[in-house]
Design a protein around this motif. Structure first.
Motif, PDB file in Angstrom:
ATOM      1  N   VAL A  49       6.901  12.611 -13.994  1.00 36.32           N
ATOM      2  CA  VAL A  49       5.880  13.113 -14.630  1.00 36.32           C
ATOM      3  C   VAL A  49       4.497  12.674 -13.994  1.00 36.32           C
ATOM      4  CG1 VAL A  49       6.467  13.664 -17.254  1.00 36.32           C
ATOM      5  CG2 VAL A  49       5.990  11.381 -16.483  1.00 36.32           C
ATOM      6  N   ALA A  50       4.808  11.641 -12.939  1.00 36.33           N
ATOM      7  CA  ALA A  50       3.657  11.092 -12.210  1.00 36.33           C
ATOM      8  C   ALA A  50       4.087  10.322 -11.126  1.00 36.33           C
ATOM      9  CB  ALA A  50       2.904   9.888 -12.990  1.00 36.33           C
ATOM     10  N   PHE A  51       3.454  10.530 -10.179  1.00 30.09           N
ATOM     11  CA  PHE A  51       4.005  10.014  -8.826  1.00 30.09           C
ATOM     12  C   PHE A  51       2.718   9.352  -8.042  1.00 30.09           C
ATOM     13  CE2 PHE A  51       5.325  14.145  -9.616  1.00 30.09           C
ATOM     14  CZ  PHE A  51       6.916  14.052  -9.214  1.00 30.09           C
ATOM     15  N   GLY A  52       2.988   8.370  -7.169  1.00 28.06           N
ATOM     16  CA  GLY A  52       1.754   7.631  -6.534  1.00 28.06           C
ATOM     17  C   GLY A  52       2.291   6.566  -5.503  1.00 28.06           C
ATOM     18  N   ALA A  53       1.304   5.870  -4.980  1.00 26.29           N
ATOM     19  CA  ALA A  53       1.701   5.011  -3.878  1.00 26.29           C
ATOM     20  C   ALA A  53       0.730   3.609  -4.411  1.00 26.29           C
ATOM     21  CB  ALA A  53       1.563   5.302  -2.512  1.00 26.29           C
ATOM     22  N   GLY A  54       1.240   2.421  -4.092  1.00 22.27           N
ATOM     23  CA  GLY A  54       0.445   1.242  -4.292  1.00 22.27           C
ATOM     24  C   GLY A  54      -1.040   1.541  -3.769  1.00 22.27           C
ATOM     25  N   ALA A  55      -1.295   2.154  -2.507  1.00 24.67           N
ATOM     26  CA  ALA A  55      -2.659   2.213  -2.251  1.00 24.67           C
ATOM     27  C   ALA A  55      -3.681   2.654  -3.307  1.00 24.67           C
ATOM     28  CB  ALA A  55      -3.010   2.861  -1.147  1.00 24.67           C
ATOM     29  N   ALA A  56      -3.003   3.395  -4.191  1.00 21.98           N
ATOM     30  CA  ALA A  56      -3.929   3.927  -5.325  1.00 21.98           C
ATOM     31  C   ALA A  56      -4.786   3.106  -6.116  1.00 21.98           C
ATOM     32  CB  ALA A  56      -3.047   4.619  -6.328  1.00 21.98           C
ATOM     33  N   VAL A  57      -4.392   1.693  -5.868  1.00 20.85           N
ATOM     34  CA  VAL A  57      -4.941   0.575  -6.473  1.00 20.85           C
ATOM     35  C   VAL A  57      -5.955  -0.142  -5.672  1.00 20.85           C
ATOM     36  CG1 VAL A  57      -4.737  -1.706  -7.920  1.00 20.85           C
ATOM     37  CG2 VAL A  57      -3.149   0.432  -8.212  1.00 20.85           C
ATOM     38  N   LEU A  58      -7.117   0.509  -5.653  1.00 20.63           N
ATOM     39  CA  LEU A  58      -8.308  -0.394  -4.764  1.00 20.63           C
ATOM     40  C   LEU A  58      -7.981  -0.337  -3.474  1.00 20.63           C
ATOM     41  CD1 LEU A  58      -9.370  -3.248  -7.298  1.00 20.63           C
ATOM     42  CD2 LEU A  58     -10.529  -1.030  -6.705  1.00 20.63           C
ATOM     43  N   GLY A  59      -7.046   0.673  -2.719  1.00 21.05           N
ATOM     44  CA  GLY A  59      -6.649   0.463  -1.553  1.00 21.05           C
ATOM     45  C   GLY A  59      -5.498  -0.379  -1.191  1.00 21.05           C
ATOM     46  N   LEU A 118      -0.753  -7.849 -13.996  1.00 15.33           N
ATOM     47  CA  LEU A 118      -0.534  -6.519 -13.929  1.00 15.33           C
ATOM     48  C   LEU A 118      -1.691  -6.040 -13.262  1.00 15.33           C
ATOM     49  CD1 LEU A 118       0.616  -5.382 -17.301  1.00 15.33           C
ATOM     50  CD2 LEU A 118       1.955  -6.081 -15.626  1.00 15.33           C
ATOM     51  N   SER A 119      -1.508  -5.304 -12.093  1.00 14.49           N
ATOM     52  CA  SER A 119      -2.651  -5.115 -10.837  1.00 14.49           C
ATOM     53  C   SER A 119      -3.243  -3.750 -11.327  1.00 14.49           C
ATOM     54  CB  SER A 119      -2.129  -5.483  -9.646  1.00 14.49           C
ATOM     55  OG  SER A 119      -1.021  -4.359  -9.405  1.00 14.49           O
ATOM     56  N   GLY A 120      -2.684  -3.304 -12.183  1.00 21.55           N
ATOM     57  CA  GLY A 120      -3.593  -1.873 -12.772  1.00 21.55           C
ATOM     58  C   GLY A 120      -2.532  -0.563 -12.351  1.00 21.55           C
ATOM     59  N   GLY A 121      -2.982   0.502 -13.214  1.00 19.28           N
ATOM     60  CA  GLY A 121      -2.135   1.764 -13.205  1.00 19.28           C
ATOM     61  C   GLY A 121      -2.160   2.423 -11.764  1.00 19.28           C
ATOM     62  N   ILE A 122      -1.082   2.751 -11.202  1.00 20.98           N
ATOM     63  CA  ILE A 122      -1.244   3.465  -9.914  1.00 20.98           C
ATOM     64  C   ILE A 122      -1.400   4.871 -10.195  1.00 20.98           C
ATOM     65  CG2 ILE A 122       0.421   4.257  -8.076  1.00 20.98           C
ATOM     66  CD1 ILE A 122       1.664   1.526  -8.372  1.00 20.98           C
ATOM     67  N   THR A 123      -1.045   5.351 -11.208  1.00 24.88           N
ATOM     68  CA  THR A 123      -1.329   6.883 -11.448  1.00 24.88           C
ATOM     69  C   THR A 123      -2.081   6.984 -12.870  1.00 24.88           C
ATOM     70  OG1 THR A 123       0.605   7.181 -13.047  1.00 24.88           O
ATOM     71  CG2 THR A 123       1.261   7.479 -10.764  1.00 24.88           C
ATOM     72  N   GLU A 124      -2.396   8.270 -13.167  1.00 18.01           N
ATOM     73  CA  GLU A 124      -2.751   8.333 -14.729  1.00 18.01           C
ATOM     74  C   GLU A 124      -2.013   7.920 -15.776  1.00 18.01           C
ATOM     75  OE1 GLU A 124      -4.243  12.382 -15.433  1.00 18.01           O
ATOM     76  OE2 GLU A 124      -5.415  12.522 -13.852  1.00 18.01           O
ATOM     77  N   ALA A 125      -2.585   7.520 -16.919  1.00 21.05           N
ATOM     78  CA  ALA A 125      -1.640   7.084 -17.999  1.00 21.05           C
ATOM     79  C   ALA A 125      -1.106   8.315 -18.839  1.00 21.05           C
ATOM     80  CB  ALA A 125      -2.746   6.359 -18.802  1.00 21.05           C
ATOM     81  N   VAL A 126       0.070   7.858 -19.264  1.00 23.99           N
ATOM     82  CA  VAL A 126       0.804   9.216 -19.714  1.00 23.99           C
ATOM     83  C   VAL A 126       1.075   9.077 -21.212  1.00 23.99           C
ATOM     84  CG1 VAL A 126       3.200  10.191 -19.727  1.00 23.99           C
ATOM     85  CG2 VAL A 126       1.910   9.575 -17.451  1.00 23.99           C
ATOM     86  N   ALA A 127       0.819   9.924 -21.930  1.00 21.28           N
ATOM     87  CA  ALA A 127       0.942   9.641 -23.534  1.00 21.28           C
ATOM     88  C   ALA A 127       2.466   9.661 -23.897  1.00 21.28           C
ATOM     89  CB  ALA A 127       0.054  10.718 -24.179  1.00 21.28           C
ATOM     90  N   ARG A 176       0.799  -1.149  -0.039  1.00 19.58           N
ATOM     91  CA  ARG A 176      -0.066  -0.030   0.000  1.00 19.58           C
ATOM     92  C   ARG A 176       1.056   1.236   0.041  1.00 19.58           C
ATOM     93  NH1 ARG A 176      -2.881  -1.550   5.384  1.00 19.58           N
ATOM     94  NH2 ARG A 176      -0.845  -1.620   5.728  1.00 19.58           N
ATOM     95  N   SER A 177       1.938   1.047   0.582  1.00 17.04           N
ATOM     96  CA  SER A 177       2.814   2.506   0.859  1.00 17.04           C
ATOM     97  C   SER A 177       3.923   2.332  -0.255  1.00 17.04           C
ATOM     98  CB  SER A 177       3.132   2.650   2.481  1.00 17.04           C
ATOM     99  OG  SER A 177       3.754   1.525   2.734  1.00 17.04           O
ATOM    100  N   ILE A 178       4.064   1.655  -0.948  1.00 19.02           N
ATOM    101  CA  ILE A 178       5.292   1.837  -2.031  1.00 19.02           C
ATOM    102  C   ILE A 178       5.108   2.820  -2.723  1.00 19.02           C
ATOM    103  CG2 ILE A 178       6.040   0.552  -4.004  1.00 19.02           C
ATOM    104  CD1 ILE A 178       6.659  -2.077  -2.641  1.00 19.02           C
ATOM    105  N   GLY A 179       6.113   3.517  -2.863  1.00 22.10           N
ATOM    106  CA  GLY A 179       6.070   4.946  -3.819  1.00 22.10           C
ATOM    107  C   GLY A 179       6.519   4.593  -5.072  1.00 22.10           C
ATOM    108  N   VAL A 180       5.957   5.307  -6.195  1.00 22.75           N
ATOM    109  CA  VAL A 180       6.407   5.102  -7.543  1.00 22.75           C
ATOM    110  C   VAL A 180       6.445   6.748  -8.096  1.00 22.75           C
ATOM    111  CG1 VAL A 180       5.034   2.791  -7.640  1.00 22.75           C
ATOM    112  CG2 VAL A 180       4.187   5.040  -8.767  1.00 22.75           C
TER     113      VAL A 180
END
Ligand code: 0L1
Ligand code: MG
Length: 262
Positions: A194-204, A231-240, A181-185
């Protein structure tokens, strides 16, 4: 189901021809507004059968639209599931030919590899973690066959959830010693974050996406076999991306994975 077998096969041919020829199309619900979820997954399965009949192997499974950022970006409200064919796999640091794609975007994801069968209904985060061999950082390259990425959920399921390419790399992580949940990307494009997030962005919790996939397959009497990459799903918005771009995903405790676009 609302569509007959002949229509399902015809729509599968249409969508797969677009994928293989890098051609876009209008969403299939424009022509079949009454199609239902079973029709959508039947079209996806028909695409899978076509690939396997030509000798392709199934390299894994994917969950899509699992983060609120992605759902908001695409204007939809629920996760979807698809498959990964062997030729979608790109080596770490490899080159993706944009001429083979329509309008690629990248997503930072956590990839799970299972060591035991996962079977729903009733699959939960604990069962997923117990059945996980290891996790790795992954970049998914999505490429909707629909013009301008404009679709609804049933159209996107039929189009194998925009699956196109993927890259895994970095370090193998043991889920017993990681808090997913707390793994940073950090996703970098041409050296710029260009994009940042943490594992919890995917359904908690990213394992929740895998559990949801097992439960969804369970409804059809299917399971996730041992040794499956998911593949468990994008943690951030998709980047073109476009030709000349390079992308690196850095994932806390799991190293990095890169890919280039030519
Ligand atoms: O992997 C994904 O989240 C993609 C799901 C399909 C929707 C899209 O093309 O963004
Ligand atoms: Mg994805």
């Amino acid at each position: 189901m609302k569509l007959d077998q002949e229509t399902i096969e015809r729509l599968a041919i249409r969508l797969e021809t677009c994928e293989l020829g890098a051609i876009d199309t209008h969403k299939i619900t424009d022509d079949y507004p009454d199609m239902d979820w079973d029709d959508a997954y039947a079209i996806q399965n028909a695409i899978k059968r076509r690939k396997m009949a030509r000798g392709a192997r199934i390299a894994g499974l994917k969950a899509g639209l699992t983060s609120h950022a992605k759902m908001k970006q695409m204007g939809v409200e629920a996760p979807v599931f698809g498959f990964l064919a062997d030729y979608f796999s790109v080596p770490e640091g490899g080159l993706i030919k944009t001429s083979e794609l329509i309008h690629p975007k990248v997503e930072p994801e956590i990839a799970f590899v299972t060591k035991r069968v996962l079977r729903g209904p009733g699959c939960h985060i604990g069962a997923v973690l117990a059945a996980t061999d290891f996790v790795m950082p992954a970049i998914e390259i999505i490429d909707s066959r629909y013009r301008d990425f404009k679709f609804d959920l049933k159209s996107v399921v039929a189009d194998n959830c925009s699956s196109s390419r993927f890259v895994v790399g970095g370090r193998m992580g043991d889920v017993a010693s990681l808090d997913l949940r707390s793994i940073g990307v950090v996703l970098e494009k041409n050296g710029e974050p260009v994009a940042f997030g943490a594992g919890a962005a995917v359904l908690g919790h990213p394992a929740a996406a895998v559990a949801m996939l097992a439960n969804q397959l369970g409804l059809r009497g299917e399971e996730i076999p041992a040794g499956t990459l998911i593949l468990s799903g994008g943690i951030t918005e998709a980047v073109a991306l476009r030709a000349g771009d390079a992308v690196t995903l850095r994932m806390q405790n799991l190293g990095s994975v890169s890919v280039r676009f030519g």
